[in-house]
Design a protein around this motif. Structure first.
Motif, PDB file in Angstrom:
ATOM      1  N   GLN A 220      24.180   5.659 -39.502  1.00  0.00           N
ATOM      2  CA  GLN A 220      25.632   5.500 -39.652  1.00  0.00           C
ATOM      3  C   GLN A 220      26.002   4.049 -39.927  1.00  0.00           C
ATOM      4  N   SER A 221      25.312   3.109 -39.295  1.00  0.00           N
ATOM      5  CA  SER A 221      25.580   1.693 -39.560  1.00  0.00           C
ATOM      6  C   SER A 221      25.252   1.352 -41.005  1.00  0.00           C
ATOM      7  N   GLY A 222      24.131   1.899 -41.499  1.00  0.00           N
ATOM      8  CA  GLY A 222      23.770   1.657 -42.889  1.00  0.00           C
ATOM      9  C   GLY A 222      24.817   2.202 -43.849  1.00  0.00           C
ATOM     10  N   GLN A 223      25.364   3.380 -43.538  1.00  0.00           N
ATOM     11  CA  GLN A 223      26.416   3.939 -44.379  1.00  0.00           C
ATOM     12  C   GLN A 223      27.642   3.042 -44.386  1.00  0.00           C
ATOM     13  N   ARG A 224      27.975   2.439 -43.244  1.00  0.00           N
ATOM     14  CA  ARG A 224      29.141   1.559 -43.180  1.00  0.00           C
ATOM     15  C   ARG A 224      28.929   0.301 -44.021  1.00  0.00           C
ATOM     16  N   VAL A 225      27.670  -0.191 -44.066  1.00  0.00           N
ATOM     17  CA  VAL A 225      27.369  -1.351 -44.912  1.00  0.00           C
ATOM     18  C   VAL A 225      27.755  -1.061 -46.357  1.00  0.00           C
ATOM     19  N   TRP A 226      27.292   0.063 -46.873  1.00  0.00           N
ATOM     20  CA  TRP A 226      27.571   0.403 -48.269  1.00  0.00           C
ATOM     21  C   TRP A 226      29.055   0.691 -48.482  1.00  0.00           C
ATOM     22  N   LYS A 227      29.689   1.282 -47.507  1.00  0.00           N
ATOM     23  CA  LYS A 227      31.115   1.602 -47.650  1.00  0.00           C
ATOM     24  C   LYS A 227      31.950   0.332 -47.737  1.00  0.00           C
ATOM     25  N   VAL A 228      31.657  -0.627 -46.869  1.00  0.00           N
ATOM     26  CA  VAL A 228      32.387  -1.907 -46.897  1.00  0.00           C
ATOM     27  C   VAL A 228      32.105  -2.646 -48.195  1.00  0.00           C
ATOM     28  N   ALA A 229      30.837  -2.694 -48.598  1.00  0.00           N
ATOM     29  CA  ALA A 229      30.485  -3.380 -49.843  1.00  0.00           C
ATOM     30  C   ALA A 229      31.169  -2.741 -51.036  1.00  0.00           C
ATOM     31  N   ALA A 230      31.211  -1.400 -51.071  1.00  0.00           N
ATOM     32  CA  ALA A 230      31.861  -0.703 -52.185  1.00  0.00           C
ATOM     33  C   ALA A 230      33.355  -1.007 -52.225  1.00  0.00           C
ATOM     34  N   ALA A 231      33.986  -1.083 -51.065  1.00  0.00           N
ATOM     35  CA  ALA A 231      35.424  -1.374 -51.017  1.00  0.00           C
ATOM     36  C   ALA A 231      35.716  -2.782 -51.544  1.00  0.00           C
ATOM     37  N   VAL A 232      34.911  -3.763 -51.126  1.00  0.00           N
ATOM     38  CA  VAL A 232      35.109  -5.141 -51.595  1.00  0.00           C
ATOM     39  C   VAL A 232      34.893  -5.232 -53.102  1.00  0.00           C
ATOM     40  N   LEU A 233      33.821  -4.624 -53.587  1.00  0.00           N
ATOM     41  CA  LEU A 233      33.530  -4.671 -55.011  1.00  0.00           C
ATOM     42  C   LEU A 233      34.608  -3.962 -55.826  1.00  0.00           C
ATOM     43  N   ALA A 234      35.131  -2.845 -55.310  1.00  0.00           N
ATOM     44  CA  ALA A 234      36.173  -2.114 -56.030  1.00  0.00           C
ATOM     45  C   ALA A 234      37.431  -2.952 -56.187  1.00  0.00           C
ATOM     46  N   VAL A 235      37.791  -3.688 -55.147  1.00  0.00           N
ATOM     47  CA  VAL A 235      38.967  -4.559 -55.231  1.00  0.00           C
ATOM     48  C   VAL A 235      38.757  -5.641 -56.280  1.00  0.00           C
ATOM     49  N   LEU A 236      37.589  -6.282 -56.264  1.00  0.00           N
ATOM     50  CA  LEU A 236      37.304  -7.357 -57.216  1.00  0.00           C
ATOM     51  C   LEU A 236      37.282  -6.835 -58.648  1.00  0.00           C
ATOM     52  N   VAL A 237      36.631  -5.699 -58.861  1.00  0.00           N
ATOM     53  CA  VAL A 237      36.557  -5.130 -60.208  1.00  0.00           C
ATOM     54  C   VAL A 237      37.955  -4.799 -60.721  1.00  0.00           C
ATOM     55  N   SER A 238      38.803  -4.265 -59.860  1.00  0.00           N
ATOM     56  CA  SER A 238      40.166  -3.902 -60.269  1.00  0.00           C
ATOM     57  C   SER A 238      41.005  -5.130 -60.589  1.00  0.00           C
ATOM     58  N   VAL A 239      40.932  -6.152 -59.727  1.00  0.00           N
ATOM     59  CA  VAL A 239      41.764  -7.341 -59.910  1.00  0.00           C
ATOM     60  C   VAL A 239      41.380  -8.084 -61.189  1.00  0.00           C
ATOM     61  N   ILE A 240      40.084  -8.213 -61.436  1.00  0.00           N
ATOM     62  CA  ILE A 240      39.630  -8.942 -62.621  1.00  0.00           C
ATOM     63  C   ILE A 240      39.744  -8.084 -63.880  1.00  0.00           C
ATOM     64  N   GLY A 241      39.539  -6.788 -63.744  1.00  0.00           N
ATOM     65  CA  GLY A 241      39.404  -5.947 -64.921  1.00  0.00           C
ATOM     66  C   GLY A 241      40.681  -5.385 -65.500  1.00  0.00           C
ATOM     67  N   TRP A 242      41.787  -5.368 -64.735  1.00  0.00           N
ATOM     68  CA  TRP A 242      42.965  -4.679 -65.264  1.00  0.00           C
ATOM     69  C   TRP A 242      43.473  -5.274 -66.574  1.00  0.00           C
ATOM     70  N   PRO A 243      43.535  -6.609 -66.749  1.00  0.00           N
ATOM     71  CA  PRO A 243      44.015  -7.095 -68.047  1.00  0.00           C
ATOM     72  C   PRO A 243      43.026  -6.828 -69.176  1.00  0.00           C
ATOM     73  N   LEU A 244      41.729  -6.761 -68.845  1.00  0.00           N
ATOM     74  CA  LEU A 244      40.724  -6.496 -69.868  1.00  0.00           C
ATOM     75  C   LEU A 244      40.837  -5.066 -70.389  1.00  0.00           C
ATOM     76  N   VAL A 245      41.214  -4.150 -69.514  1.00  0.00           N
ATOM     77  CA  VAL A 245      41.376  -2.756 -69.926  1.00  0.00           C
ATOM     78  C   VAL A 245      42.697  -2.561 -70.668  1.00  0.00           C
ATOM     79  N   LEU A 246      43.778  -3.121 -70.153  1.00  0.00           N
ATOM     80  CA  LEU A 246      45.097  -2.919 -70.758  1.00  0.00           C
ATOM     81  C   LEU A 246      45.211  -3.557 -72.136  1.00  0.00           C
ATOM     82  N   ARG A 247      44.460  -4.607 -72.396  1.00  0.00           N
ATOM     83  CA  ARG A 247      44.559  -5.282 -73.682  1.00  0.00           C
ATOM     84  C   ARG A 247      43.969  -4.458 -74.822  1.00  0.00           C
ATOM     85  N   SER A 248      43.274  -3.363 -74.504  1.00  0.00           N
ATOM     86  CA  SER A 248      42.536  -2.617 -75.533  1.00  0.00           C
ATOM     87  C   SER A 248      43.456  -2.011 -76.590  1.00  0.00           C
ATOM     88  N   THR A 249      44.748  -1.927 -76.323  1.00  0.00           N
ATOM     89  CA  THR A 249      45.669  -1.396 -77.323  1.00  0.00           C
ATOM     90  C   THR A 249      46.271  -2.492 -78.202  1.00  0.00           C
TER      91      THR A 249
END
Length: 502
Positions: A13-42
């Protein structure tokens, strides 16, 4: 396959929490940096030099015009045809080849991330390990080469087939099945983008290293058959000069090789060392050997090709992706050991992917806010770039006679394809195969109705390297600027100078 079933439930269960926390942090970073890169495609601007180059060939393929009907001249089609046909046919439904290519590239990026996660999950059964793998690759791509996010380029589309092939290959080896069915996927990848050979090469070397002739011979045969069918179809549909275009030599610069390799190692060195150690340790493990050899092949090929004229960081995409996959696998194996799941180690796992670039050792996180700010600034400036692009298209459309564009999409949108490809011509001049004075003479005789210099992905047009100095000097003498923006200048023939009396 790695198994956590024997661990105490609290450790699992501790190992699962490691990946869950890491995934949450990475998802926030990917979203914050990536939104203008995706929206500019038009946006109706050219984000990468290859966009206009690709769009023209996609339109040719959509109307079944042969891509390799003539030998290479002042232009060249040195990409395989499959992506041109796929995007060209889809553009008949959407009405715009460039936008179709951009949206397909975004979809391909999502598919690559999913497949990378699936590949990691073959070794790490933790629920969020695959999510971390895909997000980690997306984050690295956003921060290291944002110009390839949502652009009309076949690299990521081809990687979908290549990564699908290695996933199916590794899974078949783990389950003791034949692997020959994976070979056509690798062949399709190569006929989308010709440099996507690292993963099939790694898979073949793994079989060769294990002397697994029972799998190797049918796999090679199936791959050769699929490639042969695709080659014959290409020659029949797109013309007899396919190989002449693909094998056209290009200039090579050792200083560019060292610069590109150095940049990659400075940024990714911790992950290269981690993945390299894992690959070496598992080189004899039948189930892990394909991944280990693929990682080695991806790096060797990228290092060899890094000095080719016009190459970009996309040559390292396979290496970067496998760095991410193996880093997650190594992390999963590390945290599976009891007692290693601690808050400090979890924090390190979350922070390590953000250490860009390592050359700025005093400010290791400085690249992160820079990526966020630069993306927002680009998004804010897009309306002006679109207005400048539209003004350039209108001016080129009115030009009489042939035109030349460094921003190839601008010429394409004006309905006047560039009279020659500036990159290809300059490359052949560097090789001594074309005489630069021939192009200077064209300018001096005012053969072109307009010449566009500069590109949004280059910034200041004065730094351009796609035209010789003599060409630019002749342009300034015989043409005058009709449109000037921070990124581009469009030159039109200057009126004859009045002769001096007596």
């Amino acid at each position: 396959m790695f198994d956590q079933a024997g661990l105490p439930s609290v450790i699992a269960q501790s190992g699962q929490r490691v990946w869950k926390v890491a995934a949450a942090v990475l998802a926030v970073l990917v979203s914050v940096i990536g939104w203008p890169l995706v929206l500019r495609s038009t946006a109706m601007v050219q984000f990468d030099y290859d966009e206009g180059w690709n769009a023209l060939r996609q339109q040719q393929a959509a109307h079944f015009l042969p891509l390799y009907a003539a030998p290479p001249g002042l232009d060249i089609t040195n990409y395989p045809p499959l992506s041109f046909h796929i995007i060209g046919l889809l553009s008949l439904l959407t009405g715009d080849a460039n936008e179709t290519g951009r949206f397909l590239s975004l979809a391909a990026l999502v598919a690559v991330c999913v497949l990378a996660g699936a590949l990691a999950r073959l070794f790490v059964p933790a629920r969020y390990a695959g999510t971390c793998t895909g997000l980690l690759f997306a984050l690295w791509l956003e921060m290291w080469m944002p110009r390839r996010i949502g652009v009309n380029d076949p690299q990521l589309l081809g990687m979908v087939f290549e990564l699908g092939g290695i996933y199916a290959f590794v899974r078949a080896v783990q389950e003791g099945r034949d692997v020959w069915r994976t070979a056509p996927l690798f062949a399709l990848a190569v006929f989308i983008k010709h440099n996507l050979i690292a993963l099939p090469l790694g898979a073949g070397l793994a079989l060769l290293a294990g002397r697994d002739w029972r799998r190797l011979i049918p796999w090679v045969g199936a791959g050769a058959l699929a490639a042969g069918v695709l080659l014959l179809g290409t020659i029949r549909l797109d013309g007899p000069y396919f190989l002449a275009h693909m094998l056209q030599p290009r200039a090579y610069d050792l200083s560019d090789t060292l610069h590109n390799i150095g940049t990659y190692l400075i940024i990714f060195l911790p992950f290269v060392l981690l993945a390299g150690a894992w690959a070496w340790r598992n080189r004899r493990d039948e189930r892990r050997r394909p991944l280990a050899w693929s990682w080695a092949a991806a790096h060797v090929l990228a290092f060899i090709w890094a000095g080719g004229d016009g190459v970009s960081r996309n040559l390292f995409f396979e290496a970067v992706l496998l760095d991410a996959v193996i880093a997650v696998i190594a992390g999963g194996e590390y945290f599976a050991t009891p007692g290693r799941v601690t808050p400090r180690r979890v924090a390190l796992l979350c922070v390590l992917p953000m250490l860009f670039p390592l050359s700025q050792l005093l400010f290791p996180l400085s690249k992160l806010p820079d990526s966020i700010v630069s993306g927002a600034i680009e998004w804010r400036e897009l309306p002006q770039h679109e207005a400048d692009f539209a003004a350039g298209v209108a001016l080129l459309r009115q030009a009489s006679g042939p035109v030349v564009c460094e921003n190839l999409l601008m010429c394409d949108e004006a309905g006047k394809p560039s009279a020659f490809d500036p990159y290809h011509v300059q490359d052949q001049i560097n090789l001594g195969k074309l005489d630069p004075q021939d192009f200077v003479a064209m300018v001096e005789s005012q053969r072109f109705g307009a010449v566009e210099i500069g590109d949004i992905d280059l910034g200041n047009p004065k730094r351009t390297t796609r035209f010789s100095k003599a060409f630019l000097q002749a342009l300034a003498q015989h043409y005058s600027p009709a449109l000037r923006t921070p990124e581009i200048v469009i030159w039109v023939p200057a009126p004859p100078k009045a002769s001096q009396p007596g």
